[in-house]
Motif scaffolding. Structure first.
Motif, mmCIF file in Angstrom:
data_model
loop_
_atom_site.group_PDB
_atom_site.id
_atom_site.type_symbol
_atom_site.label_atom_id
_atom_site.label_comp_id
_atom_site.label_asym_id
_atom_site.label_seq_id
_atom_site.Cartn_x
_atom_site.Cartn_y
_atom_site.Cartn_z
ATOM 1 N N UNK A 31 0.846 -1.195 0.000
ATOM 2 C CA UNK A 31 0.000 0.000 0.000
ATOM 3 C C UNK A 31 0.883 1.248 0.000
ATOM 4 N N UNK A 32 1.915 1.238 0.834
ATOM 5 C CA UNK A 32 2.829 2.384 0.887
ATOM 6 C C UNK A 32 3.467 2.606 -0.481
ATOM 7 N N UNK A 33 3.896 1.535 -1.132
ATOM 8 C CA UNK A 33 4.483 1.682 -2.479
ATOM 9 C C UNK A 33 3.461 2.245 -3.469
ATOM 10 N N UNK A 34 2.214 1.837 -3.363
ATOM 11 C CA UNK A 34 1.174 2.359 -4.261
ATOM 12 C C UNK A 34 0.946 3.853 -4.059
ATOM 13 N N UNK A 35 1.152 4.335 -2.846
ATOM 14 C CA UNK A 35 0.909 5.742 -2.530
ATOM 15 C C UNK A 35 2.144 6.603 -2.750
ATOM 16 N N UNK A 43 -10.375 2.502 -5.046
ATOM 17 C CA UNK A 43 -10.516 1.710 -6.278
ATOM 18 C C UNK A 43 -9.209 1.672 -7.070
ATOM 19 N N UNK A 44 -8.408 2.727 -6.991
ATOM 20 C CA UNK A 44 -7.115 2.731 -7.677
ATOM 21 C C UNK A 44 -6.157 1.745 -7.019
ATOM 22 N N UNK A 45 -6.200 1.662 -5.696
ATOM 23 C CA UNK A 45 -5.320 0.734 -4.974
ATOM 24 C C UNK A 45 -5.664 -0.710 -5.299
ATOM 25 N N UNK A 46 -6.913 -0.977 -5.589
ATOM 26 C CA UNK A 46 -7.346 -2.349 -5.881
ATOM 27 C C UNK A 46 -6.755 -2.883 -7.182
ATOM 28 N N UNK A 47 -6.316 -1.992 -8.087
ATOM 29 C CA UNK A 47 -5.799 -2.442 -9.389
ATOM 30 C C UNK A 47 -4.527 -3.282 -9.216
ATOM 31 N N UNK A 48 -3.444 -2.752 -8.629
ATOM 32 C CA UNK A 48 -2.258 -3.600 -8.468
ATOM 33 C C UNK A 48 -2.381 -4.574 -7.297
ATOM 34 N N UNK A 49 -3.288 -4.294 -6.368
ATOM 35 C CA UNK A 49 -3.472 -5.159 -5.198
ATOM 36 C C UNK A 49 -4.679 -6.070 -5.397
ATOM 37 N N UNK A 50 -4.788 -6.636 -6.577
ATOM 38 C CA UNK A 50 -5.969 -7.429 -6.920
ATOM 39 C C UNK A 50 -6.127 -8.680 -6.064
ATOM 40 N N UNK A 55 -12.169 -5.964 2.296
ATOM 41 C CA UNK A 55 -12.147 -5.943 3.758
ATOM 42 C C UNK A 55 -10.708 -5.871 4.279
ATOM 43 N N UNK A 56 -9.811 -6.672 3.716
ATOM 44 C CA UNK A 56 -8.410 -6.679 4.158
ATOM 45 C C UNK A 56 -7.716 -5.370 3.793
ATOM 46 N N UNK A 57 -8.007 -4.818 2.610
ATOM 47 C CA UNK A 57 -7.398 -3.546 2.216
ATOM 48 C C UNK A 57 -7.882 -2.418 3.123
ATOM 49 N N UNK A 58 -9.159 -2.411 3.448
ATOM 50 C CA UNK A 58 -9.699 -1.412 4.366
ATOM 51 C C UNK A 58 -9.019 -1.514 5.724
ATOM 52 N N UNK A 59 -8.861 -2.728 6.231
ATOM 53 C CA UNK A 59 -8.201 -2.926 7.527
ATOM 54 C C UNK A 59 -6.751 -2.457 7.477
ATOM 55 N N UNK A 60 -6.054 -2.754 6.391
ATOM 56 C CA UNK A 60 -4.662 -2.336 6.243
ATOM 57 C C UNK A 60 -4.560 -0.811 6.208
#
Length: 122
Positions: A31-35, A43-50, A55-60
């Protein structure tokens, strides 16, 4: 507008749990690398973090925010727009993350062999 994230930013064959280093949780470092390039929407973060569930992305993201590494900002109005960005503290993690990535690349075969139970001479 930021350049779209590369869907192939992270190798799907590269299990993040193989690395002995963690930045928050399994997804935190990614996530840090994506930002790194600027604020992003969920929704942009979900592209490489498919491989991560919503739920897990929200928690992270919440853990990174609680640690002071990520800032969540919401712009009012229809449609509601929420973005996530690195704080100065989060940006300071980019160097250590790159060092860990370099170490992982250098020792990848050894990490894989260890996972598979193959002994290496020291």
């Amino acid at each position: 507008m930021a350049t779209p994230l590369d869907p192939e930013m992270f190798d799907p064959l590269c299990p993040s749990d193989l690395s002995p280093f963690r930045f928050g949780d399994k997804w935190g470092g990614m996530v840090i690398r994506c930002l790194e390039g600027g604020p992003r929407r969920f929704s942009e973060l979900r592209v490489p973090l498919r491989g991560v569930s919503a739920k897990a992305l929200t928690a992270s993201l919440r853990r990174l925010e609680a640690s002071g590494l990520v800032r969540r900002s919401e712009q009012p109005g229809p449609p509601r727009r929420v973005e996530y960005a690195l704080t100065a503290l989060g940006r300071s993690m980019l160097g250590p993350i790159e060092a860990v990535c370099a170490w992982n690349r250098e020792h990848w075969d050894e990490l894989l062999d260890a996972r598979e139970g193959v002994a290496h001479p020291d």
